[in-house]
Design a protein around this motif. Structure first.
Motif, PDB file in Angstrom:
ATOM      1  N   PRO A  31      21.792   8.167  12.650  1.00  0.00           N
ATOM      2  CA  PRO A  31      21.847   9.599  12.302  1.00  0.00           C
ATOM      3  C   PRO A  31      20.652  10.372  12.845  1.00  0.00           C
ATOM      4  O   PRO A  31      20.803  11.477  13.361  1.00  0.00           O
ATOM      5  CB  PRO A  31      21.831   9.601  10.771  1.00  0.00           C
ATOM      6  CG  PRO A  31      22.252   8.257  10.363  1.00  0.00           C
ATOM      7  CD  PRO A  31      21.826   7.333  11.446  1.00  0.00           C
ATOM      8  N   VAL A  32      19.476   9.776  12.765  1.00  0.00           N
ATOM      9  CA  VAL A  32      18.286  10.505  13.184  1.00  0.00           C
ATOM     10  C   VAL A  32      18.236  10.653  14.701  1.00  0.00           C
ATOM     11  O   VAL A  32      17.779  11.658  15.230  1.00  0.00           O
ATOM     12  CB  VAL A  32      17.018   9.795  12.654  1.00  0.00           C
ATOM     13  CG1 VAL A  32      15.775  10.424  13.222  1.00  0.00           C
ATOM     14  CG2 VAL A  32      16.989   9.839  11.137  1.00  0.00           C
ATOM     15  N   ILE A  33      18.740   9.647  15.396  1.00  0.00           N
ATOM     16  CA  ILE A  33      18.617   9.639  16.844  1.00  0.00           C
ATOM     17  C   ILE A  33      19.735  10.446  17.510  1.00  0.00           C
ATOM     18  O   ILE A  33      19.726  10.654  18.714  1.00  0.00           O
ATOM     19  CB  ILE A  33      18.626   8.163  17.344  1.00  0.00           C
ATOM     20  CG1 ILE A  33      17.804   8.046  18.617  1.00  0.00           C
ATOM     21  CG2 ILE A  33      20.010   7.633  17.546  1.00  0.00           C
ATOM     22  CD1 ILE A  33      16.345   8.243  18.401  1.00  0.00           C
ATOM     23  N   LEU A  34      20.693  10.920  16.713  1.00  0.00           N
ATOM     24  CA  LEU A  34      21.853  11.592  17.279  1.00  0.00           C
ATOM     25  C   LEU A  34      21.530  12.696  18.295  1.00  0.00           C
ATOM     26  O   LEU A  34      22.141  12.748  19.368  1.00  0.00           O
ATOM     27  CB  LEU A  34      22.731  12.149  16.165  1.00  0.00           C
ATOM     28  CG  LEU A  34      24.081  12.573  16.719  1.00  0.00           C
ATOM     29  CD1 LEU A  34      25.043  11.424  16.697  1.00  0.00           C
ATOM     30  CD2 LEU A  34      24.616  13.749  15.976  1.00  0.00           C
ATOM     31  N   PRO A  35      20.572  13.592  17.997  1.00  0.00           N
ATOM     32  CA  PRO A  35      20.275  14.633  18.979  1.00  0.00           C
ATOM     33  C   PRO A  35      19.867  14.049  20.330  1.00  0.00           C
ATOM     34  O   PRO A  35      20.230  14.608  21.370  1.00  0.00           O
ATOM     35  CB  PRO A  35      19.110  15.409  18.378  1.00  0.00           C
ATOM     36  CG  PRO A  35      18.971  14.960  16.990  1.00  0.00           C
ATOM     37  CD  PRO A  35      19.765  13.731  16.790  1.00  0.00           C
TER      38      PRO A  35
ATOM     39  N   ILE B  63      23.065  12.938  22.096  1.00  0.00           N
ATOM     40  CA  ILE B  63      23.787  14.098  22.625  1.00  0.00           C
ATOM     41  C   ILE B  63      23.080  14.637  23.863  1.00  0.00           C
ATOM     42  O   ILE B  63      23.687  14.832  24.917  1.00  0.00           O
ATOM     43  CB  ILE B  63      23.872  15.218  21.560  1.00  0.00           C
ATOM     44  CG1 ILE B  63      24.714  14.759  20.380  1.00  0.00           C
ATOM     45  CG2 ILE B  63      24.469  16.479  22.166  1.00  0.00           C
ATOM     46  CD1 ILE B  63      24.824  15.807  19.296  1.00  0.00           C
TER      47      ILE B  63
ATOM     48  N   PHE C  41      11.626   2.696  12.139  1.00  0.00           N
ATOM     49  CA  PHE C  41      12.683   2.255  11.237  1.00  0.00           C
ATOM     50  C   PHE C  41      12.837   0.736  11.237  1.00  0.00           C
ATOM     51  O   PHE C  41      13.240   0.158  10.232  1.00  0.00           O
ATOM     52  CB  PHE C  41      14.000   2.940  11.585  1.00  0.00           C
ATOM     53  CG  PHE C  41      14.045   4.362  11.104  1.00  0.00           C
ATOM     54  CD1 PHE C  41      13.220   4.781  10.067  1.00  0.00           C
ATOM     55  CD2 PHE C  41      14.889   5.284  11.689  1.00  0.00           C
ATOM     56  CE1 PHE C  41      13.257   6.090   9.626  1.00  0.00           C
ATOM     57  CE2 PHE C  41      14.931   6.598  11.245  1.00  0.00           C
ATOM     58  CZ  PHE C  41      14.112   7.000  10.212  1.00  0.00           C
TER      59      PHE C  41
ATOM     60  N   PHE D 227      11.949  16.694  20.809  1.00  0.00           N
ATOM     61  CA  PHE D 227      12.185  15.579  19.880  1.00  0.00           C
ATOM     62  C   PHE D 227      11.057  14.550  20.010  1.00  0.00           C
ATOM     63  O   PHE D 227      10.454  14.135  19.016  1.00  0.00           O
ATOM     64  CB  PHE D 227      13.536  14.930  20.206  1.00  0.00           C
ATOM     65  CG  PHE D 227      13.934  13.849  19.252  1.00  0.00           C
ATOM     66  CD1 PHE D 227      14.731  14.127  18.165  1.00  0.00           C
ATOM     67  CD2 PHE D 227      13.508  12.544  19.441  1.00  0.00           C
ATOM     68  CE1 PHE D 227      15.108  13.132  17.278  1.00  0.00           C
ATOM     69  CE2 PHE D 227      13.868  11.542  18.561  1.00  0.00           C
ATOM     70  CZ  PHE D 227      14.671  11.841  17.483  1.00  0.00           C
TER      71      PHE D 227
ATOM     72  N   VAL E  83      21.740   1.953  10.230  1.00  0.00           N
ATOM     73  CA  VAL E  83      22.051   3.015   9.267  1.00  0.00           C
ATOM     74  C   VAL E  83      20.968   4.101   9.303  1.00  0.00           C
ATOM     75  O   VAL E  83      21.242   5.293   9.216  1.00  0.00           O
ATOM     76  CB  VAL E  83      22.189   2.421   7.845  1.00  0.00           C
ATOM     77  CG1 VAL E  83      22.091   3.511   6.799  1.00  0.00           C
ATOM     78  CG2 VAL E  83      23.506   1.701   7.716  1.00  0.00           C
ATOM     79  N   LEU E  84      19.724   3.699   9.430  1.00  0.00           N
ATOM     80  CA  LEU E  84      18.639   4.665   9.497  1.00  0.00           C
ATOM     81  C   LEU E  84      18.549   5.298  10.874  1.00  0.00           C
ATOM     82  O   LEU E  84      18.305   6.498  11.020  1.00  0.00           O
ATOM     83  CB  LEU E  84      17.308   3.973   9.186  1.00  0.00           C
ATOM     84  CG  LEU E  84      17.061   3.553   7.757  1.00  0.00           C
ATOM     85  CD1 LEU E  84      15.855   2.628   7.691  1.00  0.00           C
ATOM     86  CD2 LEU E  84      16.800   4.777   6.899  1.00  0.00           C
TER      87      LEU E  84
ATOM     88  N   PHE F  63       8.221  13.596  17.083  1.00  0.00           N
ATOM     89  CA  PHE F  63       8.149  12.277  16.460  1.00  0.00           C
ATOM     90  C   PHE F  63       6.911  11.497  16.904  1.00  0.00           C
ATOM     91  O   PHE F  63       6.474  10.584  16.221  1.00  0.00           O
ATOM     92  CB  PHE F  63       9.447  11.507  16.708  1.00  0.00           C
ATOM     93  CG  PHE F  63      10.542  11.986  15.824  1.00  0.00           C
ATOM     94  CD1 PHE F  63      10.640  11.530  14.521  1.00  0.00           C
ATOM     95  CD2 PHE F  63      11.429  12.959  16.247  1.00  0.00           C
ATOM     96  CE1 PHE F  63      11.623  12.012  13.671  1.00  0.00           C
ATOM     97  CE2 PHE F  63      12.413  13.443  15.404  1.00  0.00           C
ATOM     98  CZ  PHE F  63      12.511  12.975  14.111  1.00  0.00           C
TER      99      PHE F  63
END
Lengths: 80, 246, 258, 216
Positions: free
Chosen positions: D163-167, D170, D143, D198, D159-160, D202
């Motif tokens: 959201p994608v890295i959230l898991p 957590i 990103f 994950f 912004v990119l 990726f």
């Protein structure tokens, strides 16, 4: 997706019984306004979206026609 | 210098490139033989850099067939990259490394053998020997440019692509570069350079071809067509005027 | 002089659509057909929702939101799946048609997922007593919204449309692949942080027959609406591209010949 | 790998990246300490969250700095002009980012441990950090390459990225909570595999799409 039935999720299992009790305390009669709000919002958003897309579409179509007309007139087509 | 396997240094047919709805190049044809130097004139924003970027695999053409040093830059980019040396607007050198370290780094990226000797050669070719172990940050613009040229010739590419190389070079360095290009052409290599400088371009183009990039295509100019040098200069100068676009 | 220009323009124009008016008119006919069909079905759907579907014994009338909310949410998911597939095909083939589909579907998807969130919030208030709860599906939906808003932003902020198409395709692929992981991580996370608020939904018990039928009809209605919106958005993008094609042909002509 | 060698040499010379990211990470820790009023009773509940917020913010900062450095003098351009496969370039950059982030985290972790009073010496905690940071660097490298080319690039990366890295966040927080709290390893069997899945996913996708990002 939010609130979709028939697709039980493992995590939900433990709560499933409790809500029924709590929900019965809620008064269902007064929630028609929420219903109306939900439907209204959906409709407004859809119409606004379609409206904007269509208007832009029309603007562009008009511009295309204008360009064509401008070119059809002899001597006036010098590409701006 | 291996040029076997390809008749032309560069061969471009029907090249098209636009950025969105902004056309830059169209119907562009170009042929350059080995041993030739092409000096390319053109106004700002006319697509000179874009053309060089396409030839050097940095940008993807919309249409057209290309052969650069015998390979297709779209399908076999790495084969092309091995055979070209590029000097762009930026030096592509890291400020906090010395010249030598930068060159060793690029030598390793290109998988060269005998890196120390090659690096020494390249550095002495651009007469930067006395400054080779200083950090790039401490060098003047002209010297950085020279180091950048050393970087481009490090892997002895048959084809050189130079985008306005005269920018930032002093008289002495310009002469050095001219000698280098001449030598390059004499030993069977080829080079394309773009320039804004009519005097310089004319001098350099004496031994090669002169082209003008305008109207989306390259037109190769033959000085013989014009009555005298002054008229030719006039024509070239006029090609450098940026036209008003809508 | 003007005539030659005009033929060239016609040419630039027809590159997009082989017979200049044919496909355009056909697609417009298709869209008119879709919007009429969609409108009629939507009216029918509304009447079914209010008069045919029984009032939920526990939740009361508010449960009727459900017939809107669920299809909208599912359609947004479908939209992002379309974006995912179209993005892959676009990167492989580089055909602008797939990029148009991806863009249209992403935009409509964001509209749908926004609505899913809004209707969800409106529904949550009377039933759970709060506007928002960090419940797995709500949370996932919110993340989904964030990812695809980022998708639209990348497209808008790119240096040029080609770059925007490639970058957003990358976001469309990475984002969609991420969704299942987000979903499971949020579920597991939720399962160890019980919230004081009531958990998901009371109607996990099977839907009553009529309810299921109405829901199914609602699904079909929203599917048609979705297809219409995507078609409409794609038509806009096609017009944009055609206008751009004409302008770029004119620019080529305007370059004075050396 | 040459790329990693070059970046490390650069960093040794300038030392700007690691130092600035470190300071930034510490600032986050201090600010959160006041914002959340960490008392000994609540340490286990709050510290992992603060730790990972600090790490995630530090990661975005490190990645964007790393790409700015590549762009300054056209280093990336030179890299792209060399006959190295784009996959290798991506993996090289991701590896460098991973190493830098791990370095930063290895310094920050003991400091956090002292500030919030938990024990940092735990293999699960270190394993979690390595797995999560790998996820950060894969997604972040991709990103930041995108963000570097767009307008308003400072905002595009977060912004990119988030959201994608959230898991990962957590998963990392949950796993660290268990590691720090010294509780039973119940639940770990879930979070570490989640991070691993994950990373694996990726590791496959990012190099592939990266070639499209640097195409022009």
């Amino acid at each position: 997706m939010a609130g979709q039935p028939g697709r039980p999720v493992p995590a939900d299992e433990e709560y499933r019984r409790m809500p029924l009790v709590l929900l019965q305390n809620a008064v269902p009669s007064c929630n028609l306004s929420y219903l109306a709000a939900a439907f209204m919002v959906s409709w407004v958003v859809f119409f606004v979206y379609v409206f904007f897309v269509s208007r832009k579409q029309q603007d562009m179509s008009r511009e295309i026609t204008q360009l064509r007309d401008a070119l059809e007139q002899p001597g006036a087509g010098d590409g701006d | 210098m291996s040029v076997a396997g390809s008749d032309f240094a560069v061969r471009v047919e029907g090249l098209e490139k636009s950025f969105g709805h902004w056309p830059v190049l169209w119907d562009l044809d170009l042929t350059l033989d080995w041993g030739q130097l092409l000096v390319l004139f053109g106004a700002n924003a006319v697509g000179k850099t874009t053309l060089l970027r396409i030839l050097s695999t940095q940008a993807r053409p919309d249409a057209g067939t290309l052969s650069v040093a015998g390979y297709d830059p779209v399908r076999t980019p790495n084969a092309v990259r091995r055979r070209i040396g590029v000097v762009g607007h930026q030096t592509c050198l890291y400020d906090d490394l010395t010249c030598r370290e930068n060159l060793v780094y690029y030598g390793r990226l290109f998988g060269l053998t005998d890196i120390p000797r090659r690096v020494d050669e390249a550095i002495s070719r651009v007469s930067l020997g006395h400054r080779a172990d200083q950090r790039v940050r401490t060098l003047s613009n002209g010297m950085q440019k020279r180091a950048s040229i050393a970087r481009a010739i490090l892997h002895r590419p048959p084809l050189l692509l130079l985008d306005e190389p005269e920018a930032g070079l002093d008289q002495e360095s310009t002469v050095m570069l001219q000698g280098l290009l001449k030598e390059w052409a004499e030993s069977g290599g080829a080079a394309i350079m773009t320039t804004h400088n009519v005097d310089l371009g004319l001098a350099w183009g004496e031994t090669g071809k002169i082209g003008v990039l305008a109207d989306g295509k390259v037109q190769v100019q033959e000085p013989g067509r014009y009555a005298n040098v002054a008229e030719f200069r006039q024509v070239l100068s006029s090609s450098l005027v940026t036209r008003q676009r809508n | 002089m003007a005539e030659t220009r005009q033929t060239e323009l016609a040419h630039a124009d027809s590159r997009e659509s082989v017979t200049p008016l044919g496909p355009v008119r056909r697609s417009r006919d298709l869209r008119v057909y879709l919007v009429v069909l969609g409108g009629v079905m939507m009216l029918a759907d509304l009447s079914f929702i209010f008069w045919v579907a029984p009032t939920d014994s526990i939740l009361g009338d508010i449960q009727r939101v459900f017939y809107f909310h669920v299809p909208i949410a599912v359609m947004s998911f479908l939209a992002f799946f379309v974006v995912f597939v179209a993005s892959i095909v676009y990167l492989v083939t580089r055909s602008p048609a797939w990029d148009r589909l991806a863009q249209a579907s992403a935009e409509v998807g964001v509209v749908f997922v926004t609505l899913a969130l809004i209707t969800g919030v409106i529904w949550a208030r009377p039933i759970w007593g709060v506007w928002w709860t960090w419940e797995p599906r709500l949370t996932t939906t919110l993340i989904l919204w964030l990812i695809y808003v980022a998708y639209l932003m990348v497209r808008a902020y790119a240096a040029n449309p080609n770059q925007g198409a490639r970058y957003s395709a990358v976001v469309g692929i990475v984002g969609f692949v991420d969704v299942p992981i987000v979903y499971y991580s949020v579920i597991w996370w939720r399962s160890i942080h019980p919230s004081p608020v009531v958990g998901p939904l009371a109607q996990a018990n099977a839907l009553e027959g009529t309810m299921a039928a109405v829901l199914l009809f609602s699904f079909i209605t929203f599917l048609i609406l979705f297809v219409f919106l995507v078609a409409q958005r794609m038509a806009l993008r096609e017009t944009e591209d055609r206008l751009g094609g004409i302008k770029s042909a004119m620019r080529r002509r305007a370059e004075s010949v050396f | 790998m040459v790329l990693v060698w070059k970046d490390i040499l650069l960093e040794v010379r300038s030392r700007e990246l690691v130092i600035s990211v470190l300071v930034f990470g510490l600032l986050v820790a201090v600010v959160f300490n006041f914002a959340l009023d960490v008392t000994p009773q609540r340490v286990t509940a709050i510290a992992p969250g603060i730790l990972w917020v600090a790490f995630a913010f530090a990661a975005t900062m490190a990645m964007s700095r790393a790409f700015v450095r590549e762009r300054e003098q056209g280093g990336l351009e030179g890299l792209l002009l060399s006959p190295v496969s784009r996959d290798a370039i991506f993996l090289g950059k991701a590896l460098t980012n991973l190493l830098f982030m791990l370095l930063v985290e290895m310094v920050l972790l003991p400091v956090f441990a002292v500030l919030f009073g938990f024990s940092a010496m735990s293999f699960t905690l270190i394993g979690t950090i390595v797995l999560a940071t790998l996820g950060f660097s894969l997604v972040g490298t991709l990103f930041s390459a995108i963000a570097a080319q767009t307008r308003s690039r400072e905002i595009m990366l977060p912004v990119l990225f988030f959201p994608v890295i959230l898991p990962v966040i957590i998963g990392a927080v949950e796993a660290s909570t268990r590691a720090i709290g010294g509780e039973t390893t119940v639940g770990l069997g879930r979070w570490l595999p989640l991070l691993a899945v994950f990373d694996a996913l990726f590791l496959v996708i990012c190099p592939w799409v990266f070639s499209f990002v640097v195409e022009e």
